[in-house]
Design an enzyme around this catalytic site. Structure first.
Site, PDB file in Angstrom:
ATOM      1  N   TYR A 134      37.166 -39.965  65.688  1.00 61.39           N
ATOM      2  CA  TYR A 134      37.963 -40.445  66.762  1.00 61.39           C
ATOM      3  C   TYR A 134      37.280 -41.677  67.482  1.00 61.39           C
ATOM      4  O   TYR A 134      37.920 -42.822  67.786  1.00 61.39           O
ATOM      5  CB  TYR A 134      38.604 -39.321  67.800  1.00 61.39           C
TER       6      TYR A 134
ATOM      7  N   LYS B 147      38.083 -45.521  67.444  1.00 58.54           N
ATOM      8  CA  LYS B 147      38.474 -46.509  68.874  1.00 58.54           C
ATOM      9  C   LYS B 147      37.481 -47.565  69.392  1.00 58.54           C
ATOM     10  O   LYS B 147      37.953 -48.348  70.070  1.00 58.54           O
ATOM     11  CB  LYS B 147      38.487 -45.207  69.860  1.00 58.54           C
TER      12      LYS B 147
HETATM   13  P1  NAD Z   1      50.641 -38.028  71.729  1.00 60.31           P
HETATM   14  O1  NAD Z   1      49.713 -37.372  70.519  1.00 60.31           O
HETATM   15  O2  NAD Z   1      51.245 -37.561  72.894  1.00 60.31           O
HETATM   16  O3  NAD Z   1      51.360 -39.362  70.868  1.00 60.31           O
HETATM   17  C1  NAD Z   1      50.966 -39.907  69.781  1.00 60.31           C
HETATM   18  C2  NAD Z   1      52.323 -40.627  69.244  1.00 60.31           C
HETATM   19  O4  NAD Z   1      51.913 -41.185  67.859  1.00 60.31           O
HETATM   20  C3  NAD Z   1      53.219 -39.721  68.824  1.00 60.31           C
HETATM   21  O5  NAD Z   1      54.593 -40.176  69.069  1.00 60.31           O
HETATM   22  C4  NAD Z   1      53.164 -39.397  67.411  1.00 60.31           C
HETATM   23  O6  NAD Z   1      54.412 -39.250  66.608  1.00 60.31           O
HETATM   24  C5  NAD Z   1      52.515 -40.582  66.860  1.00 60.31           C
HETATM   25  N1  NAD Z   1      51.914 -40.989  65.544  1.00 60.31           N
HETATM   26  C6  NAD Z   1      50.981 -39.939  65.090  1.00 60.31           C
HETATM   27  N2  NAD Z   1      50.821 -40.237  63.983  1.00 60.31           N
HETATM   28  C7  NAD Z   1      51.573 -41.565  63.581  1.00 60.31           C
HETATM   29  C8  NAD Z   1      51.611 -42.232  62.371  1.00 60.31           C
HETATM   30  N3  NAD Z   1      50.979 -41.715  61.253  1.00 60.31           N
HETATM   31  N4  NAD Z   1      52.492 -43.328  62.364  1.00 60.31           N
HETATM   32  C9  NAD Z   1      53.388 -43.358  63.424  1.00 60.31           C
HETATM   33  N5  NAD Z   1      53.440 -42.623  64.567  1.00 60.31           N
HETATM   34  C10 NAD Z   1      52.386 -41.802  64.523  1.00 60.31           C
HETATM   35  O7  NAD Z   1      49.471 -39.171  72.056  1.00 60.31           O
HETATM   36  P2  NAD Z   1      49.083 -39.957  73.635  1.00 60.31           P
HETATM   37  O8  NAD Z   1      48.265 -39.140  74.381  1.00 60.31           O
HETATM   38  O9  NAD Z   1      50.637 -40.394  74.146  1.00 60.31           O
HETATM   39  O10 NAD Z   1      48.233 -41.148  72.930  1.00 60.31           O
HETATM   40  C11 NAD Z   1      48.688 -42.261  72.498  1.00 60.31           C
HETATM   41  C12 NAD Z   1      47.487 -43.243  72.329  1.00 60.31           C
HETATM   42  O11 NAD Z   1      46.571 -43.281  73.218  1.00 60.31           O
HETATM   43  C13 NAD Z   1      46.672 -42.650  71.191  1.00 60.31           C
HETATM   44  O12 NAD Z   1      46.254 -43.810  70.141  1.00 60.31           O
HETATM   45  C14 NAD Z   1      45.572 -42.099  71.941  1.00 60.31           C
HETATM   46  O13 NAD Z   1      44.285 -41.947  70.891  1.00 60.31           O
HETATM   47  C15 NAD Z   1      45.360 -42.951  72.865  1.00 60.31           C
HETATM   48  N6  NAD Z   1      44.639 -42.163  74.082  1.00 60.31           N
HETATM   49  C16 NAD Z   1      45.160 -41.372  74.857  1.00 60.31           C
HETATM   50  C17 NAD Z   1      44.325 -40.416  75.846  1.00 60.31           C
HETATM   51  C18 NAD Z   1      44.957 -39.224  76.323  1.00 60.31           C
HETATM   52  O14 NAD Z   1      44.115 -38.785  77.179  1.00 60.31           O
HETATM   53  N7  NAD Z   1      46.231 -38.879  76.292  1.00 60.31           N
HETATM   54  C19 NAD Z   1      43.180 -40.793  75.932  1.00 60.31           C
HETATM   55  C20 NAD Z   1      42.719 -42.090  75.335  1.00 60.31           C
HETATM   56  C21 NAD Z   1      43.464 -42.642  74.367  1.00 60.31           C
END
Ligand code: NAD
Length: 242
Positions: free
Chosen positions: A150, A154
């Site tokens: 991951y 990133k």
């Molecule tokens: P989440 O798991 O709640 O949502 C992720 C979304 O991506 C979902 O809608 C899922 O269906 C979609 N997805 C997954 N695989 C896919 C694919 N192959 N094609 C299309 N859609 C796909 O995650 P989140 O917490 O909302 O995270 C959103 C973004 O922010 C991600 O890139 C994550 O890495 C990043 N992020 C999140 C956090 C956190 O603390 N939540 C921190 C840093 C970065």
């Protein structure tokens, strides 16, 4: 303006779709699974008086992305703002990490950024205006034990962002990344209580972040107020790195 937000069926992606709708942008809501949830995002956008359409597509597959961008252009008339938000985690220590878990995270978290940027940038160049915003993470900036896959992807998103910013800057397109810290979504809900407590202890603001707080940063980067910001990564982490 029309925005395409990947992984917008829930979490940060949904919050970004809604924030864009609030600012008057039409929204293409991408999702991989959970059609009902994507429909809910569409409804939330439409309630704010804009057009919104859901598109099922696995963003790790180039051909599927090509089809989706074609359909989004037909339905909403082009993509002016791309948000590469879809992401997954497949955590584990390197010594126990299978090749499959590494490749999966590569495909969804990095290859997708290439796929969609490649497909929408030509249209933005023609219009001489565009925004590409990709979700990185504090794991990409500082590393995180148990997340070599991951954090590598990133960090790569940041390199991709800087290089593309240099390629398309003269065409009025800005390219930026957001590095969230610990945001309360389904992704972090899956973490064990001990990991949550340890993360909380490191956050200067003493609380986890909300998806809407990341969405406001995306809305700013998409706006004309951010016209002179490109190639940059904004950390939205409550000061987790201080
Ligand atoms: P989440 O798991 O709640 O949502 C992720 C979304 O991506 C979902 O809608 C899922 O269906 C979609 N997805 C997954 N695989 C896919 C694919 N192959 N094609 C299309 N859609 C796909 O995650 P989140 O917490 O909302 O995270 C959103 C973004 O922010 C991600 O890139 C994550 O890495 C990043 N992020 C999140 C956090 C956190 O603390 N939540 C921190 C840093 C970065």
């Amino acid at each position: 303006m029309t925005a395409l937000v990947t992984g917008a069926s829930r979490g940060i992606g949904r919050a970004i779709a809604v924030a864009f709708a609030e600012r008057g942008h039409d929204v293409a809501v991408n999702y991989a699974s959970g059609a009902d949830s994507a429909r809910e995002t569409v409804k939330l956008c439409e309630a704010r008086g804009v057009r919104a359409v859901a598109f099922a597509c696995d963003v790790s597959r180039y051909a599927a992305c090509q089809e989706m961008v074609g359909k989004a252009e037909e339905a909403l008339g082009g993509v002016d703002i791309l948000v590469n938000n879809a992401g997954i985690t497949r955590d584990g220590l390197l010594m126990r990490m299978s090749e499959e878990r590494f490749d999966e995270v590569y495909s969804v978290n990095l290859k997708s950024v290439y796929n969609l940027s490649r497909l929408v940038v030509a249209g933005m160049m023609k219009k001489r205006w565009g925004r590409v915003i990709s979700l990185s993470s504090v794991a990409g900036l500082y590393g995180n034990a148990g997340q070599v896959n991951y954090s590598a992807m990133k960090a790569a998103v940041i390199g991709f962002t800087k290089s593309l910013a240099k390629e398309v800057g003269s065409r009025g397109i800005t390219v930026n990344a957001i590095a969230p810290g610990f945001i309360e979504t389904d992704m972090t809900a899956a973490l064990p209580e001990k990991a949550r407590e340890e993360a909380l202890a490191r956050i200067a603001l003493g609380r986890f972040g909300q998806a809407e707080e990341v969405a406001k940063t995306a809305a700013f980067l998409a706006s004309d107020d951010a016209a002179y910001i490109t190639g940059h990564t904004i950390e939205v982490s409550g000061g987790i790195s201080l």
